[in-house]
Design an enzyme around this catalytic site. Structure first.
Site, PDB file in Angstrom:
ATOM      1  N   GLU A  49       0.930  -1.258  -0.051  1.00  0.00           N
ATOM      2  CA  GLU A  49       0.029   0.003   0.154  1.00  0.00           C
ATOM      3  C   GLU A  49       0.899   1.090   0.234  1.00  0.00           C
ATOM      4  OE1 GLU A  49      -3.013   0.009  -0.499  1.00  0.00           O
ATOM      5  OE2 GLU A  49      -3.148  -2.276  -0.653  1.00  0.00           O
ATOM      6  N   HIS A  52       2.001   1.973  -3.529  1.00  0.00           N
ATOM      7  CA  HIS A  52       1.132   2.565  -4.351  1.00  0.00           C
ATOM      8  C   HIS A  52       1.232   4.153  -4.307  1.00  0.00           C
ATOM      9  CE1 HIS A  52      -1.173  -0.471  -6.331  1.00  0.00           C
ATOM     10  NE2 HIS A  52      -1.449  -1.020  -5.365  1.00  0.00           N
TER      11      HIS A  52
HETATM   12 ZN   LIG Z   1      -2.619  -2.805  -4.995  1.00  0.00          ZN
END
Ligand SMILES: [Zn+2]
Length: 175
Positions: A49, A52
């Protein structure tokens, strides 16, 4: 990401989900813990995460799709403001609608494996985590409408790509 105030929140929610919101906010649901199992499993999710965010996937995604097509609601995503995560949850849902491309998912796996290794977690565990998630997805069948599952392809191609990232991450882990 200098200047970002990271915030990580665990939500009591049985759906196995995790998400990140530009501005350094990341959320993990309790429902993902039975799949994470270990600290390294959880580190895999959080590393993915964070990746990202550091790779600015949401911003790229917005520019790719053009803001007008996405709608004003999601535009908040590209503004790196330090909002409360409670408002971020709404964004997280919208982020799910954005759905990252497969290239972004692979990049997040690659960067995530390095981040977890630097934090002291064995990156080989990332392969085990995604395999557990793939098994879970198989059990649930295609009928599931779970956001995380629908936005994260969990096929052999992904697992094999992840395997190819491990040697680089291992060199960080063994340092
Ligand atoms: Zn992802």
């Amino acid at each position: 990401m200098p200047g970002v105030q990271w915030e990580f929140v665990l939500f009591a929610d049985s759906e196995p989900n995790a998400f990140a919101v530009p501005g350094g906010k990341a959320g993990v649901n309790t429902g993902i813990m039975p799949i994470a199992i270990t600290d390294a499993g959880l580190a895999t999710i959080i590393g993915h995460e964070i990746a990202h965010l550091t790779a600015r996937h949401a911003a790229e995604r917005v520019s790719q799709k053009r803001a007008a097509q996405i709608g004003a609601g999601v535009l908040g995503l590209v503004i790196p403001e330090a909002g409360l995560l409670t408002t971020g949850v709404g964004y997280g849902t919208q982020l799910g609608l954005l759905k990252f491309s497969r290239a972004h998912e692979l990049e997040a796996d690659q960067i995530g494996s390095i981040l977890m290794a630097r934090a002291g977690y064995d990156p080989r565990e990332a392969v085990n985590f995604w395999q557990r998630f793939a098994d879970y997805k198989k059990q649930k069948g295609k009928a599931t409408s779970m956001e995380f599952l629908s936005t994260h392809p969990l096929d052999e191609r992904r697992i094999n790509a992840l395997r190819s990232y491990i040697p680089r991450a291992m060199s960080e882990y063994l340092g």
